[in-house]
Design a protein around this motif. Structure first.
Motif, PDB file in Angstrom:
ATOM      1  N   PRO A   1       0.804  -1.241   0.000  1.00 26.41           N
ATOM      2  CA  PRO A   1       0.000   0.000   0.000  1.00 26.41           C
ATOM      3  C   PRO A   1       0.833   1.285   0.000  1.00 26.41           C
ATOM      4  N   LEU A   2       2.121   1.180   0.284  1.00 32.71           N
ATOM      5  CA  LEU A   2       2.939   2.396   0.208  1.00 32.71           C
ATOM      6  C   LEU A   2       2.961   2.944  -1.218  1.00 32.71           C
TER       7      LEU A   2
ATOM      8  N   GLY B   1       0.692   5.313   0.458  1.00 32.61           N
ATOM      9  CA  GLY B   1       1.883   5.895   1.062  1.00 32.61           C
ATOM     10  C   GLY B   1       2.328   7.152   0.342  1.00 32.61           C
TER      11      GLY B   1
ATOM     12  N   GLY C   1      -7.381   4.118   4.655  1.00 26.84           N
ATOM     13  CA  GLY C   1      -6.129   3.715   4.014  1.00 26.84           C
ATOM     14  C   GLY C   1      -5.153   4.870   3.892  1.00 26.84           C
TER      15      GLY C   1
ATOM     16  N   HIS D   1      -4.409   6.710   7.675  1.00 27.06           N
ATOM     17  CA  HIS D   1      -3.507   6.050   8.629  1.00 27.06           C
ATOM     18  C   HIS D   1      -2.051   6.186   8.178  1.00 27.06           C
ATOM     19  N   MET D   2      -1.820   6.272   6.857  1.00 26.21           N
ATOM     20  CA  MET D   2      -0.457   6.521   6.374  1.00 26.21           C
ATOM     21  C   MET D   2      -0.053   7.969   6.656  1.00 26.21           C
TER      22      MET D   2
ATOM     23  N   SER E   1       2.240  -0.139   5.983  1.00 28.59           N
ATOM     24  CA  SER E   1       0.802   0.023   6.163  1.00 28.59           C
ATOM     25  C   SER E   1       0.279  -1.004   7.158  1.00 28.59           C
TER      26      SER E   1
ATOM     27  N   ARG F   1      -5.902  -1.355   5.219  1.00 24.76           N
ATOM     28  CA  ARG F   1      -5.810  -1.605   3.800  1.00 24.76           C
ATOM     29  C   ARG F   1      -5.873  -3.100   3.559  1.00 24.76           C
TER      30      ARG F   1
END
Lengths: 347, 347
Positions: free
Chosen positions: A156-157, A161, A186, A189-190, A314, A339
Motif C-alpha cells: 500500500p505504500l 503511502g 487507508g 492512517h499513512m 501500512s 488496507r
C-alpha cells in the motif's frame, strides 16, 4: 506474449472474476515482475464501477504492487532477476515535458501518463494492473523495495503511502508544526505515520469516537471528534497544514478555519461532488486549498527508502483474491484496518 | 475632541448623508490629516448595507484616504505638518503577535485589527472613515504619499492597489510568467497595471466584449471573453497565477483548470456565497485556490513607492460627496472607470 492469470471486471456492473490475458515479453528496458502482493485501493472500486467515467473493460485493477523480478531486458541496469520490485500508479509518461523532467510524472504536461491499469499504452493496448500473477514494466517506472520491510504491508505504500507522503514533503511539513489529518482510512492512517515520523504535532480529525486509541497508536498526538463544534472552534487558526483524505462529502470551511495564516489544506481524497468553499476563510488568513495527486517516481523511491529507514509500513488485512469483491464491500463501510492486501499466492 | 464634518449611513437602509462627529485630539504618536480625497470601495457599500453583518451605525465609510498632515503628536518622527499622507483599511492592530511582527497586520493573530471604519478601538469607541474632513491616525498606520503622483488617483491605491499588489508579490509573479486577471473593475484594473509592471504576460478575462480596448490600454497582452468556452479550453494548464477580483457568483473550476502545475488562483473579490470547487482540477496539477486580504502597512508603503517610481495610479472618476449615493448605484452596475474618488473640497 505471455498468458497471465488475473482477476478482472468485465463491465461496470460485474464483480471482479478470474481472467486470462496476455502481457508483452520484456523489452530492452523492461522488468518482468512476479507479483507477490497487491493492495486494494478505493480507486480500484471507483474505476471498476466506472464512477469516474471512461473505464476500459475488461479491467484488471491494482496499483499497489510488490513482487520479485523474474526477467529483465538486456538494457536494464537497476534490477536483476531475484530482486524485490514495486509498481505504483503509473507505468509510463511522456518523459520529455517539464514536469516529467522534474520527476513529476504524475503531472505530465503532455497528459501522456500510462496508468498501471484502466489506461492505454501509446499503441492503444490497454494496461492491466496488479490483480494478476505478473506484470511487465519499464525499469524507469519500477521501484526498489527493501527486504527490511514486511512485503505485504509495503504494497500500500505504492499508492496510499506516496499520496500522503508527497504533499507533506511538497508543503514542507517540519518538526513541531501542527498537522491535521482528516479521515482515518487507508490514506489517513499513512498520513498519521508520516506526519509523526516528520516530527509534527499530529491531530486526527474523525467522526468515529471508537477510532481514538488506534489514531494515537498510529501517530496522533491528539484526536478531535469532528461532530463537536466547540472542540473545532477552539482550534481555529492553529494548524500549519491539514491533509484531507476523505472522499465522502464534508464541509471544508470548518477545516480551512483551523489553518494558521498562510496554512494549506490539501485534498487527496477526491470527492466526486464539488465542495462549497467560502472566500472569507481563505482571504482572512491567506490560506490555501490545494490538491495533490500521488507522487513522482523518484519521490516514490525516496518514500520507500524513508519507510525502510524508519520501519514504516501500512496496517493491513490480507485477503485471498477470491474474496476481493467482499473486500470492496467492507472497504465501502470502512471495515478494514487499514488496507486490504491480496496475497497473490491465492491466485 | 474636535468636531469633524463627514457623511454617514444611519442604518443599513439609509443613504449616506451629512453627519457631524468628534475625532480625538492627536496623541503622542498620532498624525492629524486633513483629507483631500477618498476613494469609494465596493466594501463601503457592503458595509453600509450590512451585507457582511455586524455593521456599526452611524457609519462614516471610506478607507482610501489621501490628505495633508495638519498636526502631529510630540512623538511623531515620520511626518511633519504639511506632508502628504495616506490611510488605508487599518488604523491599528495588536502590534505584538507573530503576524504583526512580520508586517502582516492584516492577518493579526489576536484579531485586534482596528479597521478604518465600522470597527472599534480598544476603548470601545467606533472608528470613522474617510468620508470626512479630517482623521487622526497613529503614525505607524499612516503612509507616506509621493508628490509625484496625482493625489486623487492615488487614493484608490490604499485599498484596490494594495489588495492586488500584495498577492502578486506573495505568490512571486515574475517577468514572462502568464498571469490572468478575472474581472475588470476597481480591483481588476489595478491588477492589470501591476501584473504588467512586473513584466508578466497578462490576460484579462471578462464577460464584456466592450472592455477589450480598455483592458489592453491598462496592461493586458490578451483579452479572453469568458463566455467563449472554446477560447478558455485552449488555455488549459497555461497560467502561473490568476487573480480573481469578481465578487459576483461565477464558476471557479473553469479558471482553476487554466493553471499550470503548482499554479495558484487567488480570490480577492470575496463573493458572499460559497463557490463550488471540484477536487480534480486541484489535485490533477497540484493547483491551489487561495485568498488574500489587502496588505500590511510596510508592504502598502512599498507599493506606494513602487507606484511613484513607475507612475502607476488608479483610473478614476471624481465625484462630489453629495453624489456618493448615486456613485454607489453606478458602481453596482460597473458603470465607473474604474474607481470613484470623492473630492473632499466638496464637503
Amino acid at each position: 506474449m505471455t498468458v497471465t492469470k488475473g482477476y478482472a471486471a468485465q463491465s461496470k456492473t460485474s464483480p471482479v472474476t478470474p481472467f486470462e490475458f496476455e502481457r508483452r515479453e520484456p523489452g530492452t528496458t523492461d522488468v518482468q515482475i512476479e507479483i507477490l502482493f497487491c493492495g486494494v485501493c478505493h480507486s480500484d472500486l471507483h474505476q471498476v464501477r466506472d464512477e469516474w467515467g471512461g473505464s476500459i473493460y475488461p479491467m484488471v485493477p491494482g496499483h499497489e504492487i510488490v513482487g520479485r523480478v523474474a526477467a529483465v531486458g538486456s538494457g536494464v541496469t537497476k534490477f536483476a532477476v531475484g530482486d524485490l520490485a514495486g509498481v505504483g500508479c503509473m507505468v509510463d509518461s511522456c518523459r520529455e515535458c517539464e514536469s516529467c523532467g522534474l520527476g513529476l510524472e504524475q503531472y505530465c504536461d503532455q497528459n501522456q501518463i500510462v496508468f498501471t491499469y484502466n489506461s492505454r499504452f501509446p499503441d492503444g493496448t490497454p494496461s492491466y494492473g496488479g490483480y494478476s500473477k505478473s506484470i511487465v514494466v519499464d525499469e524507469a517506472f519500477t521501484l526498489k523495495i527493501s527486504p527490511k520491510l514486511d512485503l505485504a504491508a509495503t504494497a500500500p505504500l505504492l499508492c496510499a503511502g506516496i499520496t500522503t507522503y508527497s504533499p507533506m514533503k511538497h508543503w514542507n511539513v517540519q518538526p513541531g508544526q501542527k498537522v491535521g489529518v482528516i479521515g482515518l482510512g487507508g490514506l489517513g492512517h499513512m498520513a498519521l505515520k508520516f506526519a509523526h515520523a516528520f516530527g509534527a504535532h499530529v491531530t486526527q480529525f474523525t467522526t468515529s469516537p471508537g477510532k481514538e486509541d488506534d489514531a494515537r497508536r498510529l501517530g496522533a498526538d491528539e484526536v478531535v471528534l469532528t461532530r463537536d463544534p466547540e472542540a473545532l472552534k477552539a482550534l481555529a487558526g492553529t494548524f500549519h497544514f491539514i491533509i484531507d483524505t476523505v472522499s465522502a462529502p464534508h464541509d471544508l470551511n470548518t477545516y480551512l478555519n483551523l489553518l494558521k495564516r498562510d496554512g494549506s489544506m490539501v485534498l487527496v481524497g477526491l470527492p466526486e461532488d464539488p465542495a462549497k468553499v467560502e472566500a472569507f476563510p481563505l482571504a482572512g488568513k491567506r490560506r490555501s486549498l490545494a490538491g495533490s495527486n500521488i507522487g513522482g517516481i523518484a519521490e516514490t523511491q525516496e518514500m520507500l527508502d524513508f519507510c525502510a529507514e524508519h520501519g514504516i509500513v501500512s496496517d493491513i488485512e490480507m485477503t485471498p483474491i477470491s474474496q476481493v469483491n467482499e473486500a470492496y464491500e467492507r472497504m465501502l463501510k470502512n471495515d478494514v484496518k487499514y488496507r486490504f492486501v491480496i496475497d497473490m499466492a491465492t491466485l
